[in-house]
Design a protein around this motif. Sequence first.
Motif, PDB file in Angstrom:
ATOM      1  N   MET A   1      -0.963  37.281  -1.966  1.00  0.00           N
ATOM      2  CA  MET A   1      -0.205  36.674  -0.873  1.00  0.00           C
ATOM      3  C   MET A   1      -0.942  36.844   0.444  1.00  0.00           C
ATOM      4  N   GLY A   2      -1.616  37.985   0.632  1.00  0.00           N
ATOM      5  CA  GLY A   2      -2.404  38.190   1.844  1.00  0.00           C
ATOM      6  C   GLY A   2      -3.510  37.151   1.983  1.00  0.00           C
ATOM      7  N   SER A   3      -4.115  36.764   0.870  1.00  0.00           N
ATOM      8  CA  SER A   3      -5.153  35.730   0.911  1.00  0.00           C
ATOM      9  C   SER A   3      -4.586  34.405   1.394  1.00  0.00           C
ATOM     10  N   ALA A   4      -3.355  34.090   0.970  1.00  0.00           N
ATOM     11  CA  ALA A   4      -2.705  32.862   1.447  1.00  0.00           C
ATOM     12  C   ALA A   4      -2.466  32.945   2.954  1.00  0.00           C
ATOM     13  N   VAL A   5      -2.103  34.130   3.446  1.00  0.00           N
ATOM     14  CA  VAL A   5      -1.922  34.326   4.890  1.00  0.00           C
ATOM     15  C   VAL A   5      -3.235  34.032   5.619  1.00  0.00           C
ATOM     16  N   SER A   6      -4.345  34.549   5.095  1.00  0.00           N
ATOM     17  CA  SER A   6      -5.649  34.332   5.721  1.00  0.00           C
ATOM     18  C   SER A   6      -6.018  32.849   5.746  1.00  0.00           C
ATOM     19  N   VAL A   7      -5.789  32.152   4.638  1.00  0.00           N
ATOM     20  CA  VAL A   7      -6.133  30.726   4.560  1.00  0.00           C
ATOM     21  C   VAL A   7      -5.310  29.922   5.564  1.00  0.00           C
TER      22      VAL A   7
ATOM     23  N   ARG B   1       0.843  33.090  14.631  1.00  0.00           N
ATOM     24  CA  ARG B   1       1.722  34.263  14.707  1.00  0.00           C
ATOM     25  C   ARG B   1       2.880  34.172  13.710  1.00  0.00           C
ATOM     26  N   HIS B   2       3.467  32.995  13.597  1.00  0.00           N
ATOM     27  CA  HIS B   2       4.581  32.824  12.651  1.00  0.00           C
ATOM     28  C   HIS B   2       4.117  33.040  11.209  1.00  0.00           C
ATOM     29  N   THR B   3       2.915  32.588  10.889  1.00  0.00           N
ATOM     30  CA  THR B   3       2.394  32.760   9.529  1.00  0.00           C
ATOM     31  C   THR B   3       2.221  34.233   9.198  1.00  0.00           C
ATOM     32  N   ALA B   4       1.703  35.018  10.149  1.00  0.00           N
ATOM     33  CA  ALA B   4       1.528  36.458   9.903  1.00  0.00           C
ATOM     34  C   ALA B   4       2.868  37.140   9.655  1.00  0.00           C
ATOM     35  N   ARG B   5       3.882  36.795  10.458  1.00  0.00           N
ATOM     36  CA  ARG B   5       5.208  37.403  10.266  1.00  0.00           C
ATOM     37  C   ARG B   5       5.810  36.995   8.929  1.00  0.00           C
ATOM     38  N   SER B   6       5.721  35.717   8.617  1.00  0.00           N
ATOM     39  CA  SER B   6       6.294  35.225   7.351  1.00  0.00           C
ATOM     40  C   SER B   6       5.614  35.878   6.156  1.00  0.00           C
ATOM     41  N   GLY B   7       4.281  36.027   6.227  1.00  0.00           N
ATOM     42  CA  GLY B   7       3.560  36.667   5.135  1.00  0.00           C
ATOM     43  C   GLY B   7       4.013  38.092   4.914  1.00  0.00           C
ATOM     44  N   PHE B   8       4.223  38.836   6.010  1.00  0.00           N
ATOM     45  CA  PHE B   8       4.667  40.223   5.859  1.00  0.00           C
ATOM     46  C   PHE B   8       6.065  40.295   5.259  1.00  0.00           C
ATOM     47  N   HIS B   9       6.944  39.385   5.629  1.00  0.00           N
ATOM     48  CA  HIS B   9       8.289  39.369   5.037  1.00  0.00           C
ATOM     49  C   HIS B   9       8.215  39.135   3.523  1.00  0.00           C
ATOM     50  N   ILE B  10       7.354  38.210   3.102  1.00  0.00           N
ATOM     51  CA  ILE B  10       7.211  37.933   1.667  1.00  0.00           C
ATOM     52  C   ILE B  10       6.664  39.162   0.948  1.00  0.00           C
ATOM     53  N   ILE B  11       5.665  39.823   1.541  1.00  0.00           N
ATOM     54  CA  ILE B  11       5.086  41.020   0.908  1.00  0.00           C
ATOM     55  C   ILE B  11       6.107  42.145   0.834  1.00  0.00           C
ATOM     56  N   LEU B  12       6.955  42.295   1.864  1.00  0.00           N
ATOM     57  CA  LEU B  12       8.018  43.313   1.807  1.00  0.00           C
ATOM     58  C   LEU B  12       8.963  43.055   0.625  1.00  0.00           C
ATOM     59  N   ALA B  13       9.310  41.786   0.418  1.00  0.00           N
ATOM     60  CA  ALA B  13      10.169  41.452  -0.727  1.00  0.00           C
ATOM     61  C   ALA B  13       9.466  41.798  -2.038  1.00  0.00           C
ATOM     62  N   MET B  14       8.165  41.564  -2.121  1.00  0.00           N
ATOM     63  CA  MET B  14       7.402  41.899  -3.328  1.00  0.00           C
ATOM     64  C   MET B  14       7.369  43.416  -3.545  1.00  0.00           C
ATOM     65  N   ILE B  15       7.283  44.190  -2.455  1.00  0.00           N
ATOM     66  CA  ILE B  15       7.277  45.653  -2.573  1.00  0.00           C
ATOM     67  C   ILE B  15       8.560  46.144  -3.219  1.00  0.00           C
ATOM     68  N   VAL B  16       9.687  45.596  -2.783  1.00  0.00           N
ATOM     69  CA  VAL B  16      10.977  46.005  -3.351  1.00  0.00           C
ATOM     70  C   VAL B  16      11.068  45.597  -4.824  1.00  0.00           C
ATOM     71  N   LEU B  17      10.661  44.369  -5.134  1.00  0.00           N
ATOM     72  CA  LEU B  17      10.779  43.858  -6.498  1.00  0.00           C
ATOM     73  C   LEU B  17       9.882  44.595  -7.490  1.00  0.00           C
ATOM     74  N   THR B  18       8.743  45.097  -7.037  1.00  0.00           N
ATOM     75  CA  THR B  18       7.866  45.858  -7.944  1.00  0.00           C
ATOM     76  C   THR B  18       8.208  47.343  -7.959  1.00  0.00           C
ATOM     77  N   GLY B  19       8.659  47.873  -6.811  1.00  0.00           N
ATOM     78  CA  GLY B  19       8.897  49.311  -6.713  1.00  0.00           C
ATOM     79  C   GLY B  19      10.073  49.792  -7.541  1.00  0.00           C
ATOM     80  N   ILE B  20      11.153  49.017  -7.587  1.00  0.00           N
ATOM     81  CA  ILE B  20      12.357  49.463  -8.310  1.00  0.00           C
ATOM     82  C   ILE B  20      12.088  49.659  -9.801  1.00  0.00           C
ATOM     83  N   PRO B  21      11.526  48.678 -10.516  1.00  0.00           N
ATOM     84  CA  PRO B  21      11.275  48.909 -11.954  1.00  0.00           C
ATOM     85  C   PRO B  21      10.257  50.017 -12.213  1.00  0.00           C
ATOM     86  N   ILE B  22       9.250  50.164 -11.343  1.00  0.00           N
ATOM     87  CA  ILE B  22       8.271  51.244 -11.547  1.00  0.00           C
ATOM     88  C   ILE B  22       8.954  52.606 -11.433  1.00  0.00           C
TER      89      ILE B  22
END
Length: 441
Positions: free
Chosen positions: A288-294, A309-330
């Motif tokens: 997802m970070g690569s998509a932010v860079s592109v 600026r909006h793209t950087a904020r949106s990317g971080f929100h998406i990554i935060l959601a991914m952190i929660v979705l991967t962290g709980i099952p682990i």
Amino acid sequence: MRHSNYRALLWLGIPIVIGQIGVIILGFADTLMIGHHSTHELAAASFVNNMFNLAIIFSTGFSYGLTPIVGSLFGQNRCEEVGRTLKNSLAANTLLAAIVCLVMAVLYWNIDKLGQPEELLPAMRPYYLVLLASLPFVLWFNGFKQFTDGITDTRISMWILLGGNVLNIIGNYLLIYGKAGFPELGLLGAGIATLASRILMVIAYVILFFCTSRYDVFRKGFAKGRLNRSDFGLLNKLGWPIAGQMGMETASFSLSAIMVGWLGSTALASYQIMIAVSQVCFMMYYGMGSAVSVRISYFFGQKDLEHVRHTARSGFHIILAMIVLTGIPIFLLRHYIGGWFTNDEAVSLMVAQLIIPFLLYQFGDGLQINFANALRGIADVRPMMLFSFIAYFLISLPAGYLFGFVCGWGAIGIWAAFPFGLTSAGIMYYLRFRYKTKSIR
């Protein structure tokens, strides 16, 4: 505008993430197959893979210098210049491959001086040499991948990565265990399968670029363009700082693996399993970070700082959601994960203990991935080397030694240092991005 940013990032990022998941599955398959063949080989693979992860991440970081250049040119519809830049990038990657292979060869001749368990050296040496032979193909693949990602054609790299990883897993099965008439080669077989898959992925990219109509306009620029000092200089100006930043981050893990090796084979095998788990999260976030860079490089080429600026904020929100979705099952599966890789109960118990500090650094990892890629997108990469040095060499590694050996916490203490390094890096990258996007007019 906000919702369109999320949609565009997901459209670009999901194919990259899926391709990265293929890499993750391969890492899991390697570790599972080697671990069930021999815990002894699993420990040997841990050390060698961590050394090569450092070389590969450093080299991948260098190739990332192509992405903001391609994204900016593509945003201005200068497609023939994109093809010429790709040609110069492949030449630069070839030179870097020669340098990295030389460094890794020197390390090979001194592998017995790094304090690793003596009984692992006979398994380490042949595996190391095969992975060394595969390094140039990693760099050539990266050059083509950053080109297709930069022109927003992210699905190509997804399919090539998935195909190559399927072939790698099949090769693992045949060569590690000696199936279908192949010899049982164990860890060496895993290395040979990796080499073969990396060669085939480069061949697939070459065929697609030179033999299909979709890249006609870029191929014209590639054919007409010459190797030149201007492109070469720009690629090096952007590539080396990114390589340094990513290399120092990976070095904090690779050098920590050396410290873990001082604790014995059980700790080293546990570390390899945790690295496999860690890569699940890291590779998904980085996709997802690569998509932010592109996206940011595209808008930066159009001088649209509001969308940057909006793209950087949106990317971080998406990554935060991914952190929660991967962290709980682990977290919920922490007592079972070690047993998937090995029957050694001591290794499984240590893995369950290491899950806790691992989960603590996910927020910092997501923060630094998002804003490192945002800085790549605006081609402001040089300060990241200093920030990385502070975060990983002045904070993370000394803290790992302090917690692990001075405080006597062992492998758990070494892992407990990672949240400090990654979070401090993320904060510095964020502050730099905010400063630059406010100061540029």
